[in-house]
Design an enzyme around this catalytic site. Structure first.
Site, PDB file in Angstrom:
ATOM      1  N   ASP A 146      39.264 -23.382 -19.485  1.00 35.57           N
ATOM      2  CA  ASP A 146      40.722 -23.308 -19.221  1.00 35.57           C
ATOM      3  C   ASP A 146      41.230 -24.667 -18.735  1.00 35.57           C
ATOM      4  O   ASP A 146      42.316 -25.118 -19.124  1.00 35.57           O
ATOM      5  CB  ASP A 146      41.046 -22.248 -18.151  1.00 35.57           C
ATOM      6  CG  ASP A 146      41.334 -20.856 -18.746  1.00 35.57           C
ATOM      7  OD1 ASP A 146      40.713 -20.512 -19.771  1.00 35.57           O
ATOM      8  OD2 ASP A 146      42.177 -20.121 -18.182  1.00 35.57           O
ATOM      9  N   LYS A 203      25.420 -26.104 -10.289  1.00 41.14           N
ATOM     10  CA  LYS A 203      25.674 -26.295  -8.860  1.00 41.14           C
ATOM     11  C   LYS A 203      24.313 -26.242  -8.152  1.00 41.14           C
ATOM     12  O   LYS A 203      24.079 -25.461  -7.224  1.00 41.14           O
ATOM     13  CB  LYS A 203      26.638 -25.190  -8.370  1.00 41.14           C
ATOM     14  CG  LYS A 203      27.161 -25.367  -6.965  1.00 41.14           C
ATOM     15  CD  LYS A 203      28.183 -26.471  -6.799  1.00 41.14           C
ATOM     16  CE  LYS A 203      28.521 -26.671  -5.336  1.00 41.14           C
ATOM     17  NZ  LYS A 203      29.377 -27.843  -5.069  1.00 41.14           N
ATOM     18  N   TYR A 230      28.341 -12.630 -14.115  1.00 40.26           N
ATOM     19  CA  TYR A 230      29.111 -11.655 -14.886  1.00 40.26           C
ATOM     20  C   TYR A 230      28.350 -10.352 -15.087  1.00 40.26           C
ATOM     21  O   TYR A 230      28.952  -9.286 -15.132  1.00 40.26           O
ATOM     22  CB  TYR A 230      29.431 -12.212 -16.289  1.00 40.26           C
ATOM     23  CG  TYR A 230      30.670 -13.042 -16.372  1.00 40.26           C
ATOM     24  CD1 TYR A 230      30.813 -14.203 -15.628  1.00 40.26           C
ATOM     25  CD2 TYR A 230      31.710 -12.672 -17.225  1.00 40.26           C
ATOM     26  CE1 TYR A 230      31.950 -14.970 -15.734  1.00 40.26           C
ATOM     27  CE2 TYR A 230      32.846 -13.437 -17.335  1.00 40.26           C
ATOM     28  CZ  TYR A 230      32.965 -14.590 -16.584  1.00 40.26           C
ATOM     29  OH  TYR A 230      34.096 -15.339 -16.689  1.00 40.26           O
ATOM     30  N   ASP A 235      31.789 -29.166  -9.576  1.00 39.99           N
ATOM     31  CA  ASP A 235      33.017 -29.655  -8.927  1.00 39.99           C
ATOM     32  C   ASP A 235      33.361 -31.054  -9.445  1.00 39.99           C
ATOM     33  O   ASP A 235      34.498 -31.359  -9.802  1.00 39.99           O
ATOM     34  CB  ASP A 235      32.920 -29.597  -7.391  1.00 39.99           C
ATOM     35  CG  ASP A 235      31.590 -30.088  -6.836  1.00 39.99           C
ATOM     36  OD1 ASP A 235      30.674 -30.401  -7.625  1.00 39.99           O
ATOM     37  OD2 ASP A 235      31.459 -30.160  -5.594  1.00 39.99           O
ATOM     38  N   ASP A 255      33.694 -20.604 -18.192  1.00 40.74           N
ATOM     39  CA  ASP A 255      34.997 -19.926 -18.250  1.00 40.74           C
ATOM     40  C   ASP A 255      36.070 -20.806 -17.598  1.00 40.74           C
ATOM     41  O   ASP A 255      37.131 -21.061 -18.165  1.00 40.74           O
ATOM     42  CB  ASP A 255      34.893 -18.575 -17.520  1.00 40.74           C
ATOM     43  CG  ASP A 255      36.207 -17.814 -17.525  1.00 40.74           C
ATOM     44  OD1 ASP A 255      36.867 -17.774 -18.574  1.00 40.74           O
ATOM     45  OD2 ASP A 255      36.580 -17.271 -16.465  1.00 40.74           O
TER      46      ASP A 255
HETATM   47  C1  IPM Z   1      37.496 -15.430 -21.418  1.00 43.29           C
HETATM   48  C2  IPM Z   1      38.006 -14.424 -20.414  1.00 43.29           C
HETATM   49  C3  IPM Z   1      36.936 -13.375 -20.125  1.00 43.29           C
HETATM   50  C4  IPM Z   1      35.771 -14.088 -19.447  1.00 43.29           C
HETATM   51  C5  IPM Z   1      37.382 -12.161 -19.280  1.00 43.29           C
HETATM   52  C6  IPM Z   1      38.593 -11.498 -19.850  1.00 43.29           C
HETATM   53  C7  IPM Z   1      36.285 -11.167 -19.151  1.00 43.29           C
HETATM   54  O1  IPM Z   1      38.460 -15.036 -19.264  1.00 43.29           O
HETATM   55  O2  IPM Z   1      37.085 -15.026 -22.516  1.00 43.29           O
HETATM   56  O3  IPM Z   1      37.545 -16.622 -21.128  1.00 43.29           O
HETATM   57  O4  IPM Z   1      35.804 -14.286 -18.230  1.00 43.29           O
HETATM   58  O5  IPM Z   1      34.833 -14.427 -20.155  1.00 43.29           O
HETATM   59 MN    MN Z   2      38.610 -17.202 -19.446  1.00 44.12          MN
END
Ligand code: IPM
Ligand code: MN
Ligand code: NAD
Length: 354
Positions: free
Chosen positions: A248, A188, A136, A220, A244
């Site tokens: 999700d 990884k 990042y 993975d 990240d």
């Molecule tokens: C999160 C988002 C951010 C990240 C983006 C918007 C920069 O996806 O907070 O999970 O990747 O950290």
């Molecule tokens: Mn995110």
């Protein structure tokens, strides 16, 4: 209690409004809120996604409540001006290197998960994601490749210092939970040098913590195991990019990304805890913005984390969490969970149950 409220773009303002109403309903003493612009709206008003006034407001408070940033209109801007730079800039400037993302299926709410109920009910993990390093924040750029085509590149790296401090947060978090101090470090290392340094450093850091039951897993495999056997995870310690993605993924296993809160913290202390930024893990959801379809629960639960970590108010934090659980148990559902309740209705349902 000084809190900077940064609603941002898309559904950010809708979900933040409901979360602030929940906070205000608690009638806490000396609560002062300060507003600031971030993201695409800040770019449109001030020419910058993270105006210096907003950063100053955030720095002068004990905690930040953040909605979401991201606006399709801004996707063609040069990277430094894009809305996402606001959240990246806040994390970096405020040195919020540790992102705590709890993912849990509430008892009795297994049916919200797409997993089989007997698997879903065992899902209760804390993802400890490093937040100010990794690919990042490395150098990045574009160049012309040997064959004349455009090539993009991003530098991925982790230093021992960065890994050691996030590992300590994961160990402390595991100890604070009631899950027998299990930490699974996800990397990884079979391919990446960055991950080899990560793994060696985590192992070394764990050496002085004999109570920590440390394991390592490739990312993975971890993605697969979170879905197939979540019971094995207590704390997941991982880097910025993997964290990240895995968070999700974990949110989908819980039932919806509209349910997962987060806390981003560093070393700065407040009178009753640590300075932190609190935000849902989801984004600005442009597809449903302005339609009252967003689930504000993730942001409301982020307020609970704020009260716990930055203000030492465990009672109020637990009241919010129980109110959200009760609302879900009573059938309050946004479209993300197959229901018809709107953003405001969900916020009100939580407030009624505080
Ligand atoms: C999160 C988002 C951010 C990240 C983006 C918007 C920069 O996806 O907070 O999970 O990747 O950290
Ligand atoms: Mn995110
Ligand atoms: P997203 O999280 O915004 O949305 C993904 C999907 O989940 C969409 O279908 C959306 O409608 C749904 N969703 C998300 N939150 C919801 C909620 N509270 N209630 C109901 N449904 C919800 O991810 P995306 O579509 O990949 O990104 C959209 C924008 O948000 C992009 O500009 C991205 O960069 C940005 N983003 C910002 C943050 C942040 O501010 N921290 C986080 C992730 C993405």
């Amino acid at each position: 209690m000084k809190i900077a409220v940064l609603p941002g773009d898309g559904i950010g303002p809708e979900v933040t409004r409901e979360a602030v109403k929940v906070l205000e309903a608690l009638d806490l003493p000396r609560l002062t809120l300060f507003d600031g612009d971030v993201g695409g709206i800040a770019y449109k008003r001030h020419g910058q996604p993270l105006p210096s006034e907003t950063l100053t407001i955030a720095q002068s408070c004990d905690a930040v409540l953040f909605g979401a940033v991201g606006d399709p209109d801004c996707d063609k801007l040069e990277r430094a001006l894009r809305p996402e730079q606001a959240i990246l800039g806040l994390r970096k400037h405020l040195d919020l290197f540790a992102n705590l993302r709890p993912a849990k299926v509430f008892a009795g709410l297994e049916h919200l998960s797409p997993l089989k109920p007997e698997i879903a009910k065992t899902l209760d993990m804390m993802i400890v994601r490093e937040l100010t390093g990794d690919v990042y924040f490395g150098d990045k750029g574009e160049k012309v490749a040997n064959d004349g085509s455009q090539e993009g590149w991003d530098m991925m790296s982790y230093s021992e210092t960065e890994v050691r401090r996030i590992a300590q947060v994961a160990f402390r978090t595991a100890r604070a939970g009631d899950d027998k101090c299990r930490v699974c470090s996800v990397d990884k290392a079979n391919v990446l040098e960055t991950s080899q340094v990560w793994r060696d450093t985590v192992k070394d850091a764990a050496g002085s913590h004999p109570d920590i039951e440390l394991s390592h897993m490739y990312v993975d495999n971890a993605a697969m195991q979170i879905i197939s056997n979540p019971a094995q995870f207590g704390v997941i310690l991982t880097g910025n990019l993997f964290g990240d993605i895995l968070s999700d993924l974990a949110s989908a296993a819980v039932g919806s990304i509209g349910l997962l809160p987060s806390a981003s913290i560093g070393d700065r202390k407040t009178d009753h805890g640590v300075f932190g930024l609190y935000e849902p893990i989801h984004g600005s959801a442009p597809d449903i913005a302005g339609q009252c379809k967003a689930n504000p629960m993730a942001t409301i639960l982020s307020v609970a984390m704020m009260l716990r970590y930055s203000f030492g108010r465990e009672n109020e934090a637990a009241r919010i969490e129980m109110a959200v659980e009760k609302a879900l148990a009573d059938g309050i559902r946004g479209g993300d969970l197959g229901g018809e309740h709107g953003c405001e209705e969900i916020g009100e349902a939580v407030r009624e149950r505080l």
